[in-house]
Design a protein around this motif. Sequence first.
Motif, PDB file in Angstrom:
ATOM      1  N   PHE A  61      48.251  45.732  25.458  1.00 47.82           N
ATOM      2  CA  PHE A  61      47.860  44.337  25.581  1.00 47.82           C
ATOM      3  C   PHE A  61      47.445  43.746  24.234  1.00 47.82           C
ATOM      4  O   PHE A  61      46.738  44.400  23.460  1.00 47.82           O
ATOM      5  CB  PHE A  61      46.683  44.196  26.559  1.00 47.82           C
ATOM      6  N   SER A  62      47.885  42.524  23.989  1.00 43.12           N
ATOM      7  CA  SER A  62      47.396  41.785  22.828  1.00 43.12           C
ATOM      8  C   SER A  62      45.990  41.277  23.150  1.00 43.12           C
ATOM      9  O   SER A  62      45.543  41.364  24.297  1.00 43.12           O
ATOM     10  CB  SER A  62      48.320  40.595  22.533  1.00 43.12           C
TER      11      SER A  62
ATOM     12  N   ASP B  52      42.244  39.058  27.168  1.00 43.36           N
ATOM     13  CA  ASP B  52      41.412  37.952  27.610  1.00 43.36           C
ATOM     14  C   ASP B  52      41.842  37.496  29.004  1.00 43.36           C
ATOM     15  O   ASP B  52      41.012  37.274  29.902  1.00 43.36           O
ATOM     16  CB  ASP B  52      41.527  36.796  26.611  1.00 43.36           C
ATOM     17  N   LYS B  53      43.144  37.377  29.185  1.00 42.30           N
ATOM     18  CA  LYS B  53      43.691  36.958  30.486  1.00 42.30           C
ATOM     19  C   LYS B  53      43.400  38.010  31.558  1.00 42.30           C
ATOM     20  O   LYS B  53      43.014  37.681  32.695  1.00 42.30           O
ATOM     21  CB  LYS B  53      45.199  36.735  30.357  1.00 42.30           C
TER      22      LYS B  53
ATOM     23  N   TRP C 270      40.938  40.187  31.568  1.00 40.99           N
ATOM     24  CA  TRP C 270      39.505  40.177  31.875  1.00 40.99           C
ATOM     25  C   TRP C 270      39.167  39.077  32.875  1.00 40.99           C
ATOM     26  O   TRP C 270      38.329  39.258  33.771  1.00 40.99           O
ATOM     27  CB  TRP C 270      38.703  40.009  30.584  1.00 40.99           C
ATOM     28  N   ARG C 271      39.833  37.927  32.739  1.00 41.91           N
ATOM     29  CA  ARG C 271      39.628  36.838  33.714  1.00 41.91           C
ATOM     30  C   ARG C 271      40.068  37.297  35.105  1.00 41.91           C
ATOM     31  O   ARG C 271      39.455  36.945  36.101  1.00 41.91           O
ATOM     32  CB  ARG C 271      40.404  35.589  33.302  1.00 41.91           C
ATOM     33  N   GLU C 272      41.149  38.071  35.178  1.00 46.37           N
ATOM     34  CA  GLU C 272      41.614  38.582  36.465  1.00 46.37           C
ATOM     35  C   GLU C 272      40.587  39.526  37.079  1.00 46.37           C
ATOM     36  O   GLU C 272      40.321  39.483  38.282  1.00 46.37           O
ATOM     37  CB  GLU C 272      42.954  39.304  36.305  1.00 46.37           C
ATOM     38  N   PHE C 273      40.018  40.396  36.246  1.00 43.47           N
ATOM     39  CA  PHE C 273      39.006  41.322  36.744  1.00 43.47           C
ATOM     40  C   PHE C 273      37.780  40.576  37.249  1.00 43.47           C
ATOM     41  O   PHE C 273      37.223  40.896  38.304  1.00 43.47           O
ATOM     42  CB  PHE C 273      38.607  42.304  35.639  1.00 43.47           C
ATOM     43  N   LYS C 274      37.325  39.555  36.495  1.00 42.41           N
ATOM     44  CA  LYS C 274      36.159  38.774  36.908  1.00 42.41           C
ATOM     45  C   LYS C 274      36.444  37.998  38.197  1.00 42.41           C
ATOM     46  O   LYS C 274      35.578  37.865  39.068  1.00 42.41           O
ATOM     47  CB  LYS C 274      35.750  37.817  35.792  1.00 42.41           C
ATOM     48  N   HIS C 275      37.663  37.478  38.309  1.00 42.54           N
ATOM     49  CA  HIS C 275      38.065  36.768  39.521  1.00 42.54           C
ATOM     50  C   HIS C 275      38.020  37.716  40.718  1.00 42.54           C
ATOM     51  O   HIS C 275      37.544  37.348  41.808  1.00 42.54           O
ATOM     52  CB  HIS C 275      39.468  36.202  39.337  1.00 42.54           C
ATOM     53  N   HIS C 276      38.493  38.952  40.517  1.00 40.74           N
ATOM     54  CA  HIS C 276      38.483  39.941  41.591  1.00 40.74           C
ATOM     55  C   HIS C 276      37.050  40.279  41.996  1.00 40.74           C
ATOM     56  O   HIS C 276      36.735  40.405  43.194  1.00 40.74           O
ATOM     57  CB  HIS C 276      39.211  41.209  41.138  1.00 40.74           C
ATOM     58  N   LYS C 277      36.170  40.398  41.015  1.00 40.13           N
ATOM     59  CA  LYS C 277      34.762  40.675  41.293  1.00 40.13           C
ATOM     60  C   LYS C 277      34.149  39.555  42.146  1.00 40.13           C
ATOM     61  O   LYS C 277      33.380  39.819  43.079  1.00 40.13           O
ATOM     62  CB  LYS C 277      33.993  40.827  39.976  1.00 40.13           C
ATOM     63  N   GLU C 278      34.492  38.300  41.825  1.00 39.77           N
ATOM     64  CA  GLU C 278      33.982  37.165  42.581  1.00 39.77           C
ATOM     65  C   GLU C 278      34.480  37.191  44.027  1.00 39.77           C
ATOM     66  O   GLU C 278      33.747  36.852  44.958  1.00 39.77           O
ATOM     67  CB  GLU C 278      34.405  35.852  41.916  1.00 39.77           C
ATOM     68  N   LYS C 279      35.735  37.607  44.223  1.00 47.34           N
ATOM     69  CA  LYS C 279      36.275  37.701  45.584  1.00 47.34           C
ATOM     70  C   LYS C 279      35.492  38.722  46.399  1.00 47.34           C
ATOM     71  O   LYS C 279      35.205  38.500  47.583  1.00 47.34           O
ATOM     72  CB  LYS C 279      37.764  38.090  45.546  1.00 47.34           C
ATOM     73  N   ILE C 280      35.163  39.853  45.774  1.00 45.15           N
ATOM     74  CA  ILE C 280      34.393  40.887  46.460  1.00 45.15           C
ATOM     75  C   ILE C 280      33.002  40.368  46.806  1.00 45.15           C
ATOM     76  O   ILE C 280      32.482  40.582  47.897  1.00 45.15           O
ATOM     77  CB  ILE C 280      34.294  42.159  45.596  1.00 45.15           C
TER      78      ILE C 280
END
Length: 291
Positions: free
Chosen positions: A97-98, A103-104, A106-116
């Motif tokens: 990953f660049s 950065d993109k 990490w946003r996916e991981f944070k979004h997944h955390k919010e869903k949980i």
Amino acid sequence: LHLSAVKLAELHSDLKIQEKDELSWKKLKAEGLDEDGEKEAKLRRNLNVIMTKYGMNGKKDSQLVDTNYIKDGTESDTLDDPRLEKLWSKAKTSGKFSDEELDKLWREFKHHKEKIREYNILLETVSRTEDIHKNVINPSEENLVKEEILHNKHRELKEKLRSINQGFERLRKVSHQGYDTTSEFEEPRVIDLWDMAKSANFTEKELESFREELKHFEAKIEKHHHYQKQLEISHQKLKHVEGTGDKDHLNRNKEKYAMLEEKTKELGYKVKKHLQDLSSRISQGLQHNEL
């Protein structure tokens, strides 16, 4: 609260939507259209999610720190899930990953955390409602209505859990293989919507129309991200200029910051309202599948 400029703008957008939904509910209640209290219960859940998200629920560890995904060489936020932490660690060290892609991701991981987090709040709400329902001795028409409310909440839980499972599989795949250059969408929320839309009861024509709308929605999100970044940069510049004592320079920076802040709030509200509308349409399609 010690929130960043971006997080304050997001809080403003969330509260604006909450206020609008509450005003709509008050009109419905005045007309006697929320007798079962389901819409009121949903409003309370939404407010609970907002308070948890921004650290206003009295728990010190509940607030999300919204800065860059790397701060002084370490993550500025934890994922609260060993599986996610392991995937993120693997992705960071894989060399696939660049910096922009990380950065993109990490946003996916944070979004997944919010869903949980949202799933757990809803699960707790359902559990409390079930406990109250079990303690009712005499069955009545009102209790039958409450059973229907519980049924709807269980369906909502099922949809959220399916979205979480799909999201985790995607994170696992991307973390191991890197980003697919042929992927149709990049924004986590749009990917979620598209995966769910493909499972809903849409015709080919409706699905194609939805695909086009998601492209416009993703462009709107990207524009919002752009203003969020500019707002953070402006905030840092403003703090720097405040220490120089140059009033003219300070006033110019304050004007620019105020403009960026207002634009970020406006876009944030539009993005979240659009997301609500799209999610509602998909939910109706998924419910139709179960009938």
